[in-house]
Write an enzyme that holds these catalytic residues in place. Sequence first.
Site, PDB file in Angstrom:
ATOM      1  N   ALA A  16      33.189  43.409 -36.044  1.00 25.43           N
ATOM      2  CA  ALA A  16      33.806  44.567 -35.398  1.00 25.43           C
ATOM      3  C   ALA A  16      35.190  44.167 -34.905  1.00 25.43           C
ATOM      4  O   ALA A  16      35.483  42.980 -34.750  1.00 25.43           O
ATOM      5  CB  ALA A  16      32.955  45.041 -34.229  1.00 25.43           C
ATOM      6  N   LYS A  17      36.022  45.173 -34.668  1.00 28.15           N
ATOM      7  CA  LYS A  17      37.322  44.905 -34.057  1.00 28.15           C
ATOM      8  C   LYS A  17      37.056  44.665 -32.574  1.00 28.15           C
ATOM      9  O   LYS A  17      37.056  45.593 -31.772  1.00 28.15           O
ATOM     10  CB  LYS A  17      38.282  46.059 -34.279  1.00 28.15           C
ATOM     11  CG  LYS A  17      38.745  46.175 -35.702  1.00 28.15           C
ATOM     12  CD  LYS A  17      39.812  47.222 -35.857  1.00 28.15           C
ATOM     13  CE  LYS A  17      40.308  47.229 -37.288  1.00 28.15           C
ATOM     14  NZ  LYS A  17      41.411  48.164 -37.462  1.00 28.15           N
ATOM     15  N   ALA A  18      36.791  43.422 -32.230  1.00 26.27           N
ATOM     16  CA  ALA A  18      36.369  43.072 -30.880  1.00 26.27           C
ATOM     17  C   ALA A  18      37.500  42.400 -30.106  1.00 26.27           C
ATOM     18  O   ALA A  18      38.234  41.578 -30.654  1.00 26.27           O
ATOM     19  CB  ALA A  18      35.159  42.137 -30.936  1.00 26.27           C
ATOM     20  N   TYR A  27      40.968  39.000 -30.644  1.00 30.66           N
ATOM     21  CA  TYR A  27      42.416  39.178 -30.616  1.00 30.66           C
ATOM     22  C   TYR A  27      43.182  37.959 -30.096  1.00 30.66           C
ATOM     23  O   TYR A  27      44.253  37.651 -30.625  1.00 30.66           O
ATOM     24  CB  TYR A  27      42.789  40.449 -29.860  1.00 30.66           C
ATOM     25  CG  TYR A  27      42.362  41.698 -30.594  1.00 30.66           C
ATOM     26  CD1 TYR A  27      42.628  41.867 -31.954  1.00 30.66           C
ATOM     27  CD2 TYR A  27      41.668  42.709 -29.956  1.00 30.66           C
ATOM     28  CE1 TYR A  27      42.230  42.998 -32.646  1.00 30.66           C
ATOM     29  CE2 TYR A  27      41.265  43.853 -30.636  1.00 30.66           C
ATOM     30  CZ  TYR A  27      41.548  43.993 -31.984  1.00 30.66           C
ATOM     31  OH  TYR A  27      41.153  45.110 -32.661  1.00 30.66           O
TER      32      TYR A  27
END
Length: 155
Positions: free
Chosen positions: A18-20, A24
């Site tokens: 997932a874009k977690a 980042y």
Amino acid sequence: ACLSSYRRPSPETAVTDAKAAALYPNVARALVEAQAKGFQNAVKLDLNGNVAEFATANLFMVKDGVVYTPAPNGTFLDGITKRRVFGLLEEDGVEVVETRLTWSDLQGADELFSTGNYGKVTACTRLEERTLGWGPVTTRARDLYFDFAASEGGV
């Protein structure tokens, strides 16, 4: 792009599917490292040393007219744009292979390009000290994607 010293985590060590937010900082470290070396992006390896993706997008390699992309192994998000470009190229008669890629494979590539929501289809024009460009397969992938997006099917 340059090779990043920072690796993608495995599914056992971080949320990778997932874009977690936790991912980042790792991306940011790779981009800061790349920019310090004069590059705009970085190639990220997984914990086993296989190519995972660019720091900010999925990665495709072209060699002798065949398109290769890292097989999803849980260490990177298998993006929607990646899937779309993969399918569009196959429908167009281009052989597309998901496989294990190494840094050495990328160094011998004829073309490299990225796919993602922000850049859609973008050529990698330099890998470390090697100059690349908008080759015919990368250009075709971009044209196919934008033709799809402009069609009724892309709405």
